[in-house]
Design an enzyme around this catalytic site. Sequence first.
Site, PDB file in Angstrom:
ATOM      1  N   LYS A   1      -4.783  -1.127  -4.394  1.00 29.24           N
ATOM      2  CA  LYS A   1      -6.239  -1.254  -4.405  1.00 29.24           C
ATOM      3  C   LYS A   1      -6.853  -0.380  -5.500  1.00 29.24           C
ATOM      4  O   LYS A   1      -7.824  -0.788  -6.160  1.00 29.24           O
ATOM      5  CB  LYS A   1      -6.796  -0.888  -3.029  1.00 29.24           C
ATOM      6  CG  LYS A   1      -6.351  -1.859  -1.940  1.00 29.24           C
ATOM      7  CD  LYS A   1      -6.704  -1.376  -0.551  1.00 29.24           C
ATOM      8  CE  LYS A   1      -6.163  -2.343   0.506  1.00 29.24           C
ATOM      9  NZ  LYS A   1      -6.422  -1.889   1.887  1.00 29.24           N
TER      10      LYS A   1
ATOM     11  N   ASP B   1       0.121   0.238  -0.559  1.00 30.95           N
ATOM     12  CA  ASP B   1      -1.035  -0.627  -0.312  1.00 30.95           C
ATOM     13  C   ASP B   1      -2.304  -0.006  -0.891  1.00 30.95           C
ATOM     14  O   ASP B   1      -3.097  -0.680  -1.550  1.00 30.95           O
ATOM     15  CB  ASP B   1      -1.194  -0.868   1.187  1.00 30.95           C
ATOM     16  CG  ASP B   1      -2.424  -1.702   1.510  1.00 30.95           C
ATOM     17  OD1 ASP B   1      -2.433  -2.896   1.159  1.00 30.95           O
ATOM     18  OD2 ASP B   1      -3.381  -1.153   2.087  1.00 30.95           O
TER      19      ASP B   1
END
Length: 370
Positions: free
Chosen positions: A232, A228
């Site tokens: 980003k 995750d």
Amino acid sequence: MSEGNQVYIAVIGAGGVGRHFLHQLTHLTHTHPNLSLILISRTSKSLRATDPSPGLSLSTWEADLAASKQSPLTISQTIHFLTETHGHCILVDNTSSPEVANAYPEILRRGISVVTPNKKAFSSDLALWKAIQESSYRPTTPYNTRGLVYHESSVGAGLPIISTLKDLIDTGDKVKKIEGVFSGTMSFLFNNFAPLEGKGGKWSAEVTKAKEAGYTEPDPRDDLNGVDVARKLVILARICGLEVENTDAFPVQSLIPKELEGVGSGEEFMEKLPGYDRSMEEVKNEAEKKGKVVRFVGSIDVERKALKVGLEEFDKGHPIAGLKGSDNIISFYTERYGSNPLIVQGAGAGGAVTAMGVTADLIKVIQRLS
């Protein structure tokens, strides 16, 4: 917006973030009466307006959707439905679906704008990123022939991270490094496991606490593997002009013990995790011996074109060490800001704040369309 200049909104995903977004959209229509909700689509069913104006009721949409007998639309059917509507159309994708993400180039080429927190659209293969950029509206394309795309909430929920980075670049600043805690889940975990004061709990106990509080994914391995955060970083690095192929192109530290990588379920993983507390305790103790704390961070060295995700030690006076709760903190080191970085900090997780970022992006698209 002038009278008659209608904007039609289609929403894919009406669960956690989607539900918050639709409630915020209700508030938005008070100041933007020309907005019309024409589609709500879930994996199991959909709700479509028979008359685009006034469209669906925002006061009864939940009950109307629950009672709907309309089958879910495929992404191709959704595109066809929107192109049949005369006027400005905005697709709000509140999912993490790669299938929807893959369709963004076609959607944008049809003149339909996209607002989304879907990280997969902007962090998967570089070819998709380039296709989205090439298919979206740019000053060199004829006005109103391509859709706009905004995705602030794909990094940091409602925090203005992407917009801040773009402002720095567009105003001629040179971004040298980006560093921070990009995961609300990891922030919560390490602020409790390795606090500035006190000993903190056992690692497995803190993971359990985070899961019970709703901070982790249903299977905590989806947070602990670091992907995750890596997604980003890929998004921000690409905005900086780095052609990062995908999340496999740089080091990403996983906090899943190797022995537990192959367990069959999240429940089995949680049952066995206490047997591996010692290794994380050693990491924490090693930092404490130096008067430091350990945190899970991501960094982009723009000048060296180097990305990294994993555990780092910080002095207790460092802003990253002093985070509270599930806050994110992102530091932008630039030529203009020198050694004193521009810092964005605040809640980096949660349905309401993520939806706020989506709604704020929607407002930007509406303003540009007007």
